[in-house]
Design a protein around this motif. Structure first.
Motif, mmCIF file in Angstrom:
data_model
loop_
_atom_site.group_PDB
_atom_site.id
_atom_site.type_symbol
_atom_site.label_atom_id
_atom_site.label_comp_id
_atom_site.label_asym_id
_atom_site.label_seq_id
_atom_site.Cartn_x
_atom_site.Cartn_y
_atom_site.Cartn_z
ATOM 1 N N GLU A 113 77.045 -100.853 82.749
ATOM 2 C CA GLU A 113 76.228 -101.167 83.920
ATOM 3 C C GLU A 113 75.925 -99.913 84.729
ATOM 4 O O GLU A 113 74.804 -99.734 85.230
ATOM 5 N N GLY A 436 78.591 -106.208 78.740
ATOM 6 C CA GLY A 436 77.170 -106.027 79.023
ATOM 7 C C GLY A 436 76.941 -105.236 80.291
ATOM 8 O O GLY A 436 77.860 -104.678 80.881
ATOM 9 N N ASP A 438 76.035 -106.370 83.126
ATOM 10 C CA ASP A 438 76.368 -107.136 84.335
ATOM 11 C C ASP A 438 77.699 -107.826 84.087
ATOM 12 O O ASP A 438 77.750 -108.991 83.673
ATOM 13 N N ALA A 441 78.280 -111.196 85.814
ATOM 14 C CA ALA A 441 77.621 -112.343 85.190
ATOM 15 C C ALA A 441 78.392 -112.809 83.954
ATOM 16 O O ALA A 441 78.502 -114.016 83.695
ATOM 17 N N GLN A 473 72.522 -112.513 77.794
ATOM 18 C CA GLN A 473 71.423 -112.221 78.720
ATOM 19 C C GLN A 473 71.706 -110.966 79.532
ATOM 20 O O GLN A 473 70.801 -110.407 80.160
ATOM 21 N N THR A 474 72.973 -110.512 79.534
ATOM 22 C CA THR A 474 73.340 -109.300 80.269
ATOM 23 C C THR A 474 73.441 -108.090 79.336
ATOM 24 O O THR A 474 73.682 -106.978 79.790
ATOM 25 N N LYS A 476 72.279 -105.107 77.156
ATOM 26 C CA LYS A 476 71.100 -104.230 77.031
ATOM 27 C C LYS A 476 71.511 -102.971 76.304
ATOM 28 O O LYS A 476 72.644 -102.548 76.395
#
Length: 476
Positions: A113, A436, A438, A441, A473-474, A476
């Protein structure tokens, strides 16, 4: 009092674990070289490095700051401690306004992050040292040393394995077409481990001579200790497990149960796959991650023999400190809190239970010191981070903070410490997983999985599939 090594910079460099390789130091003095003399003067200008963190009292790091200033008197370290609930926003706002820290601490699971805002360790740092030179007439002079940054090999050799998996991030090169290269973005000074606290009096009353080491033993002990009334209400709980809101670090406990059960948490590309079957479990009713979720929930399921906890119970730490529950899962930072809350509590600490026959797996929870991409003094900032993390300085910090070590070389010494021995014994088998970009999350997704099981959702496989989707979804 400073040691002789503290007073002799060359000797300090030679003995310092993370500055190994300093035998190749290039000493740049100002004699006979105008350009070098100007660089010495420029590098010797007074500067202030802002160091922001959470939890640590200044007393735990002040001796290290003083030792660093003894070698680099032009560098002032401005230390500031924040409350956890305000910490992230303070850093983000500070960096946005160019008033943020040069060095700060982040939780190991936050690394991806924060990586875009960080500077990786340089291959070489040019640092000014104050030294005493001369044979007849002694005088203090400033010289520049080129100090090597810690390498991937040194990181793997000096620290337990989980550190490399957390602080090394594949990074783009100047040419975006070039392959990613692994870079080191932070170094820890300690490593906390999830262990089991137990109430000796409650175990004695149940005829249990020793705390359980495996989960089957744990289940048997829970059934011996738990007391229910005629309506099925819990009179005496055995273990604080199965729920989320009143169990300290419930997400960490569930994560560890998954990993102990053979769950692959993430794929090589970082994608969450804890909902998938492994080759060994193909064809079974549930994947190993879902089995772990069910196992955790069973302790809060009135229909199970191991039912011992529910949402009506107090906070798990409070309940244990008050002598109302036999088993509590926590970290070393919980130890002083428990003693302060109940100095007369008769309790012990033992390793987190394992699955009999499987390789031991334990859970690492720790912070790393990182350097801001916006710092104007990257060499000096990373020089301080390396200095703090070196074995001799880390030992000072660990003695003051009473935390377990992340350095291989210090583990054996902590095995002799009454309070830290259990934590230190788990460090070599510590694991973590990529949350991830986040981490908050991802943690929320795990909390929701536990909540869905508590609400009576009948399909744990679907629950963890949804959880993995949310975590991805977190990614990347």
């Amino acid at each position: 009092m400073a040691s002789n090594n503290d007073r002799t910079p060359a000797a300090r460099l030679g003995s310092r674990l993370l500055l190994a390789g300093a035998v190749g130091l290039l000493v740049l003095t100002g004699f006979g070289c105008k350009g070098v003399s100007q660089e010495v003067a420029q590098r010797s200008q007074p500067m202030t490095l802002k160091y922001w963190t959470v939890y640590d009292d200044e007393a735990a790091v002040q001796p290290i700051i003083a030792a660093y200033r003894g070698l680099h008197p032009n560098v002032n370290i401005e230390y500031r401690r924040f409350r956890y609930d305000e910490y992230k926003n303070e850093i983000l706002n500070g960096l946005a306004e160019d008033q943020g820290p040069d060095i700060f601490s982040i939780q190991s699971t936050w690394m991806r992050e924060w990586q875009p805002r960080l500077t990786p360790v340089p291959a070489v740092m040019t640092l000014p040292f104050r030294e005493i030179q001369g044979t007849i007439k002694k005088e203090a002079v400033t010289v520049l040393h080129q100090v090597p940054g810690i390498t991937l090999k040194q990181l793997a050799n000096d620290y337990v394995d989980v550190v490399s998996s957390d602080v090394v991030v594949p990074t783009e090169q100047a040419d975006p077409r070039a392959p990613l290269i692994p870079r080191i973005y932070g170094l820890p000074m300690s490593m906390d481990m999830l262990v089991m606290y137990y109430n000796r009096d409650m175990l004695n009353a149940a005829g249990i001579a020793e705390p359980p080491t495996h989960w089957k033993e744990f289940q048997d002990d829970v059934k011996k200790i738990t007391k229910l009334d005629t309506t099925g209400a819990i009179i005496q709980p055995a273990a604080a497990l199965g729920t989320v809101d009143n169990v300290e670090r419930a997400v960490d406990i569930l994560s560890l149960l998954m990993m102990q059960n053979g769950t692959v948490m993430t794929a090589e590309d970082g994608t969450a796959v804890f909902d998938k079957y492994t080759p060994e479990t193909t064809g079974q009713p549930l994947p190993p991650g879902a089995v772990a979720l069910v196992f955790y929930n069973d302790f809060a399921n009135p229909e199970k023999e191991v039912y011992t906890w529910n949402n009506k119970m107090p906070d798990s730490l409070q309940a244990f400190a008050e002598g109302k529950v036999a088993f509590f899962f926590g970290y070393s930072y919980h130890l002083p809190t428990i003693r302060e809350m109940n100095p007369k509590l008769n309790f012990g600490i033992t390793a987190f239970p394992q699955i009999e026959g499987n390789k031991p797996v334990n859970y690492a929870n720790y912070w790393v010191n990182v350097v801001s991409k916006k710092t104007k003094h990257a060499d000096e900032a990373w020089g301080f981070v390396q200095f703090m993390a070196a074995a001799d300085q880390a030992q000072r910090y660990l003695a003051a903070s009473h935390m377990p070590t992340a350095l291989r070389s210090l583990i054996n010494g902590q095995l002799e410490d009454e309070d830290l021995s259990v934590f230190a014994s788990e460090v070599p088998t510590a694991k973590s997983w990529y949350h991830g970009v986040d981490a908050t999350a991802a943690e929320q997704a795990f909390q929701e999985m536990i909540g869905q099981m508590l609400s009576g959702e009948s399909d744990p496989k679907k629950i963890i599939e949804l959880g993995a989707t949310k975590v991805n979804q977190t990614i990347k």
